[in-house]
Write an enzyme that holds these catalytic residues in place. Structure first.
Site, short mmCIF file in Angstrom:
data_model
loop_
_atom_site.label_atom_id
_atom_site.label_comp_id
_atom_site.label_asym_id
_atom_site.label_seq_id
_atom_site.Cartn_x
_atom_site.Cartn_y
_atom_site.Cartn_z
N GLU A 8 4.55 4.64 2.11
CA GLU A 8 3.31 5.05 2.16
C GLU A 8 2.72 4.19 1.10
OE1 GLU A 8 3.41 9.59 3.74
OE2 GLU A 8 2.63 9.51 1.87
N CYS B 271 -5.29 6.56 -2.26
CA CYS B 271 -4.74 5.59 -1.18
C CYS B 271 -5.83 5.45 0.09
CB CYS B 271 -3.29 5.85 -0.52
SG CYS B 271 -3.50 7.70 -0.20
P1 NAD Z 1 3.24 0.94 -7.94
O1 NAD Z 1 3.85 0.20 -6.76
O2 NAD Z 1 3.07 0.10 -9.10
O3 NAD Z 1 4.57 1.81 -8.48
C1 NAD Z 1 4.82 2.97 -7.49
C2 NAD Z 1 6.18 3.23 -8.20
O4 NAD Z 1 7.18 2.23 -7.64
C3 NAD Z 1 6.39 3.90 -9.37
O5 NAD Z 1 7.07 5.06 -9.65
C4 NAD Z 1 6.92 2.66 -10.26
O6 NAD Z 1 7.65 3.04 -11.42
C5 NAD Z 1 8.09 2.31 -8.94
N1 NAD Z 1 8.27 0.81 -9.11
C6 NAD Z 1 7.70 0.01 -9.68
N2 NAD Z 1 8.44 -1.61 -9.51
C7 NAD Z 1 9.39 -1.10 -8.74
C8 NAD Z 1 10.64 -1.84 -8.38
N3 NAD Z 1 10.85 -2.93 -8.53
N4 NAD Z 1 11.65 -1.12 -7.58
C9 NAD Z 1 11.44 0.28 -7.51
N5 NAD Z 1 10.53 0.93 -7.97
C10 NAD Z 1 9.55 0.35 -8.58
O7 NAD Z 1 2.24 1.96 -7.16
P2 NAD Z 1 1.22 2.84 -8.14
O8 NAD Z 1 0.41 2.23 -9.07
O9 NAD Z 1 1.97 3.90 -8.66
O10 NAD Z 1 0.39 3.54 -7.19
C11 NAD Z 1 -0.87 2.96 -6.61
C12 NAD Z 1 -0.75 2.31 -5.24
O11 NAD Z 1 -0.06 3.49 -4.50
C13 NAD Z 1 -1.93 2.16 -4.33
O12 NAD Z 1 -1.58 0.96 -3.76
C14 NAD Z 1 -1.99 3.36 -3.49
O13 NAD Z 1 -3.04 2.93 -2.43
C15 NAD Z 1 -0.82 3.65 -3.16
N6 NAD Z 1 -0.69 4.94 -2.66
C16 NAD Z 1 -0.47 5.42 -1.37
C17 NAD Z 1 -0.34 6.26 -0.82
C18 NAD Z 1 -0.18 6.76 0.56
O14 NAD Z 1 -0.10 7.95 1.04
N7 NAD Z 1 -0.35 5.91 1.59
C19 NAD Z 1 -0.50 7.55 -1.58
C20 NAD Z 1 -0.92 7.36 -2.98
C21 NAD Z 1 -0.90 6.12 -3.33
#
Ligand code: NAD
Length: 454
Positions: free
Chosen positions: A226, A260
């Site tokens: 997502e 999102c």
């Molecule tokens: P992010 O990708 O920076 O981090 C998300 C998660 O991934 C965190 O827990 C982080 O620690 C982990 N992570 C980071 N690097 C990683 C790696 N190399 N391997 C595994 N895990 C890793 O995103 P964010 O800043 O937490 O969230 C914002 C984003 O999420 C926005 O793009 C938003 O649109 C999206 N989002 C989407 C939905 C949806 O339902 N489609 C819902 C909420 C947020």
């Protein structure tokens, strides 16, 4: 790991991050506990999950305050999130038996053909910070209902909330051997990908989602993503302007634009463009900005400091390419990660603000000649999460929505999620679905049983 309050930059807590050894212990614990949980009758699992929702409701004051302190969400919106999470949980619990029980597809005197929805096993949920309760609930509640054990990694920006979620689940009766919280940031997330789990469900950015998908591909484990969006909203020429401007502004600026499905681009029919822009800017200038713990505040700080640079860069890029700033455009000179609600016009698709996810209080509004041009611009994106059309005509709106490549379509609404409908992205917004009966079954693997009497 330091947890900082984004509203005043004060240290809230310091936590010890997991390492490979502690993660392995947690995984071994889950492996041990999962079979018994999957054999626990579904009715009992449903009761436990309902108890979790009841605890969440009874602890709403602590949960909301912690969420506000940790991510900077205005307190009213924190309560909204918790209420929304409880509503989702009750929908999922109400429908679990209907969609997770065996389905008899054929039956005669000697043969029965049955679909059984078996749990995946131990699943990993790597989560985001912007709605930790809602996006978490989308994954770990159906996963637990279906009989899985869950390794839940909250975002490093919402870890205190993640720990509280774990505590409430355990208090509700989810065994420790069935739900474990992994503490840490990207490094911890990456370490989890190297461990043997039976499914990975990620909420976050496209960049991380793509990394995860590529990393898991050779192992062929189920994976749900997502991801982000650049969600468009189109205002046709037959609407009530003030009402639509207020709804669109809320869709763009609620949670400081950090949803999102926030409205990220607005297209307005030329016949109503000027009136819409005036009403929209008036609405935005009326937003109360300030301390998110105050009840009447609508715009608090951003959660992550680094996003201030992203917003500055988008504004600079737009202005250099000919955009006009109608309001905002700057950081707010106070402690904390505050940015002014920002409205840009004279924008086009060569500008970052119309192409890259902003994830902040900033919006571009563009004038269009007709529905065809609006459709073409709405589809001109790498993302495909939601799209919204405001019109008095259902036929017109449905005709437009049918041509938009997104997982969700809205007529006269935006920035909303229903537990009864699938939440699903297309293109760089991800794949798979949570919520609805599709999301309830997303954490299972179907087994076809051919049962013949001797
Ligand atoms: P992010 O990708 O920076 O981090 C998300 C998660 O991934 C965190 O827990 C982080 O620690 C982990 N992570 C980071 N690097 C990683 C790696 N190399 N391997 C595994 N895990 C890793 O995103 P964010 O800043 O937490 O969230 C914002 C984003 O999420 C926005 O793009 C938003 O649109 C999206 N989002 C989407 C939905 C949806 O339902 N489609 C819902 C909420 C947020």
């Amino acid at each position: 790991m330091k947890i900082i309050n984004p509203a005043n930059e004060q240290l809230l807590a310091e936590l010890k991050e997991d390492n490979l050894r502690t993660l392995s212990v947690k995984l071994a614990t889950l492996r041990k506990g999962q079979p018994a949980w999957s054999q626990t009758p579904l009715k009992k699992r449903i009761t436990v999950i309902r108890k979790f929702a009841a605890l969440l409701k009874s602890r709403a004051d602590d949960c909301a305050l912690l969420l506000t302190r940790e991510v900077g969400k205005p307190i009213r919106q924190s309560y909204n999130e918790i209420n929304g999470a409880c509503y989702r949980i009750s929908w999922l619990a109400d429908n679990a038996e209907k969609y997770l029980s065996d389905e008899v597809m054929y039956e005669d005197k000697t043969l029965r053909e049955v679909i059984r929805y078996e749990p995946l096993g131990v699943v990993c949920n790597i989560s985001a910070w912007n709605y930790p309760y809602l996006v978490g609930v989308n994954v770990f509640i159906p996963a637990l209902l279906a009989g899985n054990a869950v390794m839940y990694k909250p975002s490093e920006y919402a870890t205190l909330t993640g720990n509280l979620i774990g505590e409430l689940l355990h208090n509700a009766g989810v065994p420790h051997e069935v739900f474990q919280v992994a503490i840490g940031g990207g490094k911890t997330g990456a370490a989890l990908l190297d461990m043997e789990m039976d499914g990975y469900f990620f909420t976050g950015s496209y960049a991380t989602g793509r990394y995860i998908y590529e990393k898991l591909a050779p192992r062929m484990v189920p994976c749900g993503l997502e991801l982000g969006g650049k969600d468009p909203l189109y205002v046709t020429d037959d609407v009530h302007i003030e009402k639509v401007a207020a709804a669109a502004a809320d869709g763009a600026f609620y949670n400081n634009g950090q949803s999102c499905c926030s409205v990220e681009r607005i297209y307005v029919h030329k016949k109503v463009y000027n009136a819409f822009v005036d009403a929209f800017v008036k609405e935005v200038r009326g937003f109360k900005i300030g301390d998110p713990e105050k009840d009447d505040v609508y715009i608090g700080p951003l959660t992550r400091k680094a996003q201030l640079d992203v917003l500055d860069a988008q504004v600079k890029d737009a202005l250099q390419k000919g955009a006009k700033l109608l309001t905002g455009g700057n950081r707010i000179n106070r402690k904390g990660y505050y940015y002014e609600p920002t409205v840009l016009v004279n924008v086009n698709h060569h500008m970052k603000v119309m192409r890259e996810e902003s994830f902040g209080p900033i919006i571009g509004i563009m004038c269009v000649n007709n529905d065809e041009q609006a459709i073409s611009l709405m589809n001109d994106t790498e993302y495909g999460l939601t799209a919204s059309v405001y019109s008095n005509s259902k036929t017109r709106a449905e005709k437009i929505l049918a041509q938009i490549n997104s997982g969700t379509g809205y007529w006269n609404c935006c920035d909303r999620v229903s537990p009864a409908l699938p939440w699903s992205g297309r293109k760089h917004s991800g794949f798979g679905a949570t919520l609805s009966h599709i999301g309830l079954r997303a954490f299972t693997r179907p087994k076809g049983l051919h049962l013949r009497k001797p």
